[in-house]
Scaffold this motif. Structure first.
Motif, PDB file in Angstrom:
ATOM      1  N   THR A  12       0.871  -1.092  -0.084  1.00  0.00           N
ATOM      2  CA  THR A  12      -0.121   0.101   0.073  1.00  0.00           C
ATOM      3  C   THR A  12       0.845   1.118  -0.173  1.00  0.00           C
ATOM      4  O   THR A  12       0.681   2.103  -0.611  1.00  0.00           O
ATOM      5  CB  THR A  12      -1.085  -0.141   1.200  1.00  0.00           C
ATOM      6  N   LEU A  13       1.820   1.193   0.857  1.00  0.00           N
ATOM      7  CA  LEU A  13       2.756   2.421   1.037  1.00  0.00           C
ATOM      8  C   LEU A  13       3.520   2.674  -0.568  1.00  0.00           C
ATOM      9  O   LEU A  13       3.457   3.770  -0.869  1.00  0.00           O
ATOM     10  CB  LEU A  13       3.858   2.328   2.165  1.00  0.00           C
ATOM     11  N   ILE A  14       4.076   1.455  -0.945  1.00  0.00           N
ATOM     12  CA  ILE A  14       4.678   1.770  -2.266  1.00  0.00           C
ATOM     13  C   ILE A  14       3.917   2.268  -3.489  1.00  0.00           C
ATOM     14  O   ILE A  14       4.117   3.253  -3.965  1.00  0.00           O
ATOM     15  CB  ILE A  14       5.471   0.458  -2.769  1.00  0.00           C
ATOM     16  N   THR A  16       0.886   3.673  -3.092  1.00  0.00           N
ATOM     17  CA  THR A  16       0.508   5.122  -2.906  1.00  0.00           C
ATOM     18  C   THR A  16       1.570   6.185  -3.223  1.00  0.00           C
ATOM     19  O   THR A  16       1.000   7.107  -3.868  1.00  0.00           O
ATOM     20  CB  THR A  16       0.089   5.036  -1.333  1.00  0.00           C
ATOM     21  N   ARG A  17       2.629   5.911  -2.849  1.00  0.00           N
ATOM     22  CA  ARG A  17       3.801   6.755  -3.341  1.00  0.00           C
ATOM     23  C   ARG A  17       3.930   6.813  -4.695  1.00  0.00           C
ATOM     24  O   ARG A  17       4.401   7.937  -5.378  1.00  0.00           O
ATOM     25  CB  ARG A  17       5.063   6.351  -2.483  1.00  0.00           C
ATOM     26  N   LEU A  18       3.387   5.970  -5.462  1.00  0.00           N
ATOM     27  CA  LEU A  18       3.775   5.915  -6.960  1.00  0.00           C
ATOM     28  C   LEU A  18       2.189   6.859  -7.679  1.00  0.00           C
ATOM     29  O   LEU A  18       2.361   6.634  -8.784  1.00  0.00           O
ATOM     30  CB  LEU A  18       3.767   4.580  -7.515  1.00  0.00           C
ATOM     31  N   GLY A  19       1.374   6.909  -6.510  1.00  0.00           N
ATOM     32  CA  GLY A  19       0.307   7.820  -7.244  1.00  0.00           C
ATOM     33  C   GLY A  19      -0.818   7.137  -7.343  1.00  0.00           C
ATOM     34  O   GLY A  19      -2.004   7.499  -7.956  1.00  0.00           O
ATOM     35  N   GLU A  21      -4.207   4.897  -6.223  1.00  0.00           N
ATOM     36  CA  GLU A  21      -5.369   4.798  -5.053  1.00  0.00           C
ATOM     37  C   GLU A  21      -5.613   3.375  -4.683  1.00  0.00           C
ATOM     38  O   GLU A  21      -5.799   2.551  -5.481  1.00  0.00           O
ATOM     39  CB  GLU A  21      -6.771   5.591  -5.720  1.00  0.00           C
TER      40      GLU A  21
END
Length: 98
Positions: A12-14, A16-19, A21
């Motif tokens: 989820t973190l990775i 999300t950081r890549l844009g 949802e």
């Protein structure tokens, strides 16, 4: 889909950081419902889910979505790779570490 909370949080973190949802779930049954609820552009699936086999889940999702499917798994046998491809996995998601 990933039943391990730590791995699910990392994915989820990775993403999300890549844009992306992210709609993370821990059970196969929840994942099977996801294409109607969220119209995913990418699906990650753990093969070892507590309620359903990840390959089965991917097969159901593939019938309802053309989003690329990437498996996140500890399985490394060639048979697992072939089964993943047959269920709709993206080739880029099937690499072995050695």
């Amino acid at each position: 889909m990933e039943d391990d909370q730590d791995i699910r949080d990392l994915i989820t973190l990775i993403l999300t950081r890549l844009g992306f949802e992210v709609h993370a779930v821990s059970m196969g049954a929840q994942g099977v419902a996801a294409p109607w609820e969220h119209h995913p552009v990418l699906v990650t699936v753990d093969l070892n889910l507590p309620d359903m086999d990840g390959l089965e889940v991917a097969g159901y999702i593939r019938k309802r979505s053309d989003a690329p499917t990437l498996f996140v798994t500890a399985r490394t046998e060639p048979e697992d790779e072939m089964a993943g491809m047959a269920s709709g996995a993206s080739a880029a998601g099937l690499s072995r570490r050695g």
